[in-house]
Design a protein around this motif. Structure first.
Motif, PDB file in Angstrom:
ATOM      1  N   UNK A  79       7.871  14.559  21.752  1.00  0.00           N
ATOM      2  CA  UNK A  79       6.546  13.952  21.594  1.00  0.00           C
ATOM      3  C   UNK A  79       6.385  13.418  20.171  1.00  0.00           C
ATOM      4  N   UNK A  80       6.786  14.248  19.221  1.00  0.00           N
ATOM      5  CA  UNK A  80       6.723  13.805  17.827  1.00  0.00           C
ATOM      6  C   UNK A  80       7.578  12.553  17.648  1.00  0.00           C
ATOM      7  N   UNK A  81       8.747  12.575  18.277  1.00  0.00           N
ATOM      8  CA  UNK A  81       9.656  11.434  18.185  1.00  0.00           C
ATOM      9  C   UNK A  81       9.031  10.168  18.747  1.00  0.00           C
ATOM     10  N   UNK A  82       8.380  10.276  19.905  1.00  0.00           N
ATOM     11  CA  UNK A  82       7.768   9.095  20.527  1.00  0.00           C
ATOM     12  C   UNK A  82       6.647   8.543  19.646  1.00  0.00           C
ATOM     13  N   UNK A  83       5.868   9.432  19.054  1.00  0.00           N
ATOM     14  CA  UNK A  83       4.728   8.976  18.249  1.00  0.00           C
ATOM     15  C   UNK A  83       5.171   8.359  16.929  1.00  0.00           C
ATOM     16  N   UNK A  84       6.214   8.940  16.336  1.00  0.00           N
ATOM     17  CA  UNK A  84       6.636   8.423  15.033  1.00  0.00           C
ATOM     18  C   UNK A  84       7.684   7.336  15.171  1.00  0.00           C
ATOM     19  N   UNK A  85       8.305   7.252  16.349  1.00  0.00           N
ATOM     20  CA  UNK A  85       9.311   6.215  16.553  1.00  0.00           C
ATOM     21  C   UNK A  85       8.665   4.928  17.024  1.00  0.00           C
ATOM     22  N   UNK A  86       8.848   4.682  18.290  1.00  0.00           N
ATOM     23  CA  UNK A  86       8.365   3.455  18.924  1.00  0.00           C
ATOM     24  C   UNK A  86       6.887   3.182  18.646  1.00  0.00           C
ATOM     25  N   UNK A  87       6.052   4.246  18.700  1.00  0.00           N
ATOM     26  CA  UNK A  87       4.608   4.046  18.562  1.00  0.00           C
ATOM     27  C   UNK A  87       4.197   3.762  17.120  1.00  0.00           C
ATOM     28  N   UNK A  88       5.062   4.107  16.177  1.00  0.00           N
ATOM     29  CA  UNK A  88       4.840   3.665  14.801  1.00  0.00           C
ATOM     30  C   UNK A  88       3.868   4.477  13.965  1.00  0.00           C
ATOM     31  N   UNK A  89       3.553   5.713  14.368  1.00  0.00           N
ATOM     32  CA  UNK A  89       2.681   6.538  13.529  1.00  0.00           C
ATOM     33  C   UNK A  89       3.528   7.340  12.544  1.00  0.00           C
ATOM     34  N   UNK A  90       2.850   7.884  11.513  1.00  0.00           N
ATOM     35  CA  UNK A  90       3.603   8.716  10.575  1.00  0.00           C
ATOM     36  C   UNK A  90       3.450  10.175  10.984  1.00  0.00           C
ATOM     37  N   UNK A  91       4.408  10.988  10.596  1.00  0.00           N
ATOM     38  CA  UNK A  91       4.380  12.412  10.970  1.00  0.00           C
ATOM     39  C   UNK A  91       3.110  13.070  10.434  1.00  0.00           C
ATOM     40  N   UNK A  92       2.617  12.586   9.301  1.00  0.00           N
ATOM     41  CA  UNK A  92       1.426  13.189   8.699  1.00  0.00           C
ATOM     42  C   UNK A  92       0.183  12.988   9.564  1.00  0.00           C
ATOM     43  N   UNK A  93       0.235  12.008  10.451  1.00  0.00           N
ATOM     44  CA  UNK A  93      -0.926  11.748  11.319  1.00  0.00           C
ATOM     45  C   UNK A  93      -0.916  12.629  12.568  1.00  0.00           C
ATOM     46  N   UNK A  94       0.155  13.364  12.749  1.00  0.00           N
ATOM     47  CA  UNK A  94       0.317  14.168  13.964  1.00  0.00           C
ATOM     48  C   UNK A  94       0.163  15.645  13.613  1.00  0.00           C
TER      49      UNK A  94
END
Ligand code: AMP
Length: 469
Positions: free
Chosen positions: A405-420
């Motif tokens: 899930x972290x990978x999907x959000x920070x990868x393709x979806x383009x968010x930073x880990x700090x936002x998760x």
């Protein structure tokens, strides 16, 4: 939490990887209960430890049982009995964190309220450590899905609560299925007669350790006189003045919980109720959202909040004064953990002054009274939680892990880990906390993208709740 001692973990005979892992977790100094219980526990002695939640007791027994564990042996070597499912899940998580240093240690939670069959299947693969409630553990023993013949460590966590909840017979039955050679560690906040009976029957020359709860000194306590018809609105006055990031508001009844949640939500707070009428799944969802900082006010009855341990709880509000002084102590002891200062606010009507008197007597201190009409609301309206929770339809059964899930959000979806924020994966659903401002965008991008190569359904929990209402 009781303040840490000046004794580092490195003074204990622990393995280098364990010490490194503790340092990585930020556990440098032992807490008082750890300093008192770990040396005898590591030496193999039985233990009766009197300690409250927040004292670091979980790590105390977890480190001890991991110390004796042989990862190469897939039989169940440790069993932790807990009064509630929430506590069992927290204990499981803490053990998993502490076990990171070793290879592949399997920890399984066995609690009622979840289907039996998946637990039996998991047990068939072997679990080094089982954590569960006495009733469900007994069920597994009777069906033969759990075998405790290789057990070396038995932990009774919050033993007094287990007795309160009527688990005496189940506990005895479980203990009787374990080898006599086992080490037994009993943790309990209080030491009533029944605990003594249990200890005499099942512990071998136990060492007693006790640490005074340091909690009350670190808690700022204020009381406010309130007329009955103002009570619920007074809660928002308190919240708007003090603006705590996380609060548990205790009510004496379920009905009052629901009423208060309605009042608070109407005023723009993100508040959720936790009481015995909730379905297990709803209860889990509420706890996940509170723990991942998507909900700032949890409105709970005492029974529902049992065993709940939320780190960084800033404030406890007694919406009504409880008639039981011990319950009062338990309630306010939930704030002011980990050395942080806590805030405990109590609303009292004239009818409740007798209860306040008994609390003063027990605490040996006088109440500090404030006036509700002198409280100024801080600017900016109700404080919004930092995060918002997305629910993903898909969980452990779909082989989804937090990293995916972290990978999907920070990868393709383009968010930073700090936002998760926190990610919880349950059997069929996953929950991820994201910064409040990006929640809708995150739903869109996750829905349009892929998770582990597959399309997934995603929605905001808040949208779910409003469509159900
Ligand atoms: P417990 O009393 O087991 O519920 O623990 C309370 C909290 O203290 C948990 O969030 C632990 O992760 C944390 N904790 C336990 N031991 C230590 C330690 N030695 N140093 C810092 N934090 C700790």
């Amino acid at each position: 939490m009781s303040a840490s001692t000046d004794r580092p973990f490195s003074t204990l005979p622990l393995s280098a990887p364990m010490l490194a892992n503790l340092a990585q977790l930020g556990y440098e100094q032992m807490t008082a209960i750890q300093a008192a219980s770990l040396p005898p526990a590591l030496a193999g002695q039985d233990l009766i430890a009197q300690a409250q939640t927040g004292s670091g007791k979980t790590a105390a027994f977890a480190i001890a049982l991991l110390h004796r564990l042989d990862a190469a042996d897939s039989r169940t070597q440790s069993l932790v009995l807990c009064p509630t499912r929430e506590l069992a899940e927290q204990v499981t998580q803490e053990i998993r964190r502490l076990a990171r240093a070793a290879d592949n240690i399997k920890v399984l939670t066995l609690c009622g309220g979840s289907p039996m069959k998946p637990q039996m299947e998991s047990l068939a693969f072997g679990a080094h450590i089982a954590v569960g409630t006495p009733g469900r553990v007994m069920d597994h023993l009777e069906r033969g899905s759990l075998d405790l013949s290789a057990l070396n460590t038995l932990v009774l966590d919050e033993a007094d609560r287990m007795l309160d909840m009527g688990f005496f017979d189940d506990m005895v039955a479980v203990v009787k299925r374990t080898p006599k050679s086992r080490q037994t560690l009993l943790f309990s906040a209080t030491y009533p007669e029944d605990i003594d009976k249990l200890a005499q029957q099942f512990l071998r020359d136990p060492k007693r350790v006790e640490v005074a709860s340091a909690a009350p000194a670190q808690i700022r306590q204020f009381a406010y006189e309130v007329a009955e018809e103002q009570r619920l609105h007074a809660v928002s006055t308190l919240l708007n003045h003090y603006r705590p990031a996380s609060t548990i508001a205790f009510c004496n009844t379920k009905r009052q919980c629901d009423d208060l949640v309605d009042v608070l939500n109407a005023q723009g707070f993100v508040a959720m109720a936790l009481h015995g009428d909730l379905e297990q799944r709803d209860r889990d969802q509420v706890l996940i959202q509170f723990a991942n900082r998507s909900c700032s006010v949890l409105v709970a009855t005492d029974v529902a909040a049992r065993g709940l341990d939320v780190a960084q709880l800033e404030c406890v509000i007694n919406v009504e004064v409880t008639p039981d002084t011990e319950v009062h102590t338990h309630r306010i002891g939930r704030t002011g953990r980990a050395g942080a200062e806590g805030l405990a606010l109590t609303l009292a009507s004239l009818d409740e002054m007798g209860r306040i008197g008994r609390i003063e007597q027990m605490q040996g201190r006088e109440t500090t009274w404030g006036k509700l009409d002198e409280l100024q609301p801080a600017a900016g309206g109700p404080l919004q939680p930092a995060m918002d929770t997305l629910q993903i339809l898909g969980g452990r059964k779909d082989k989804i892990r937090p990293g995916d899930i972290l990978g999907a959000l920070t990868g393709e979806a383009g968010f930073t880990a700090a936002q998760i924020g926190k990610i919880n994966v349950t059997d069929f659903h996953s929950y991820v906390a994201v910064e409040r401002g990006i929640a809708r965008e995150a739903v869109k991008r996750l829905s349009n993208g892929k998770l582990k190569g597959r399309k997934v359904k995603v929605r905001r929990m808040a949208d779910l709740a409003s469509s159900a209402a």
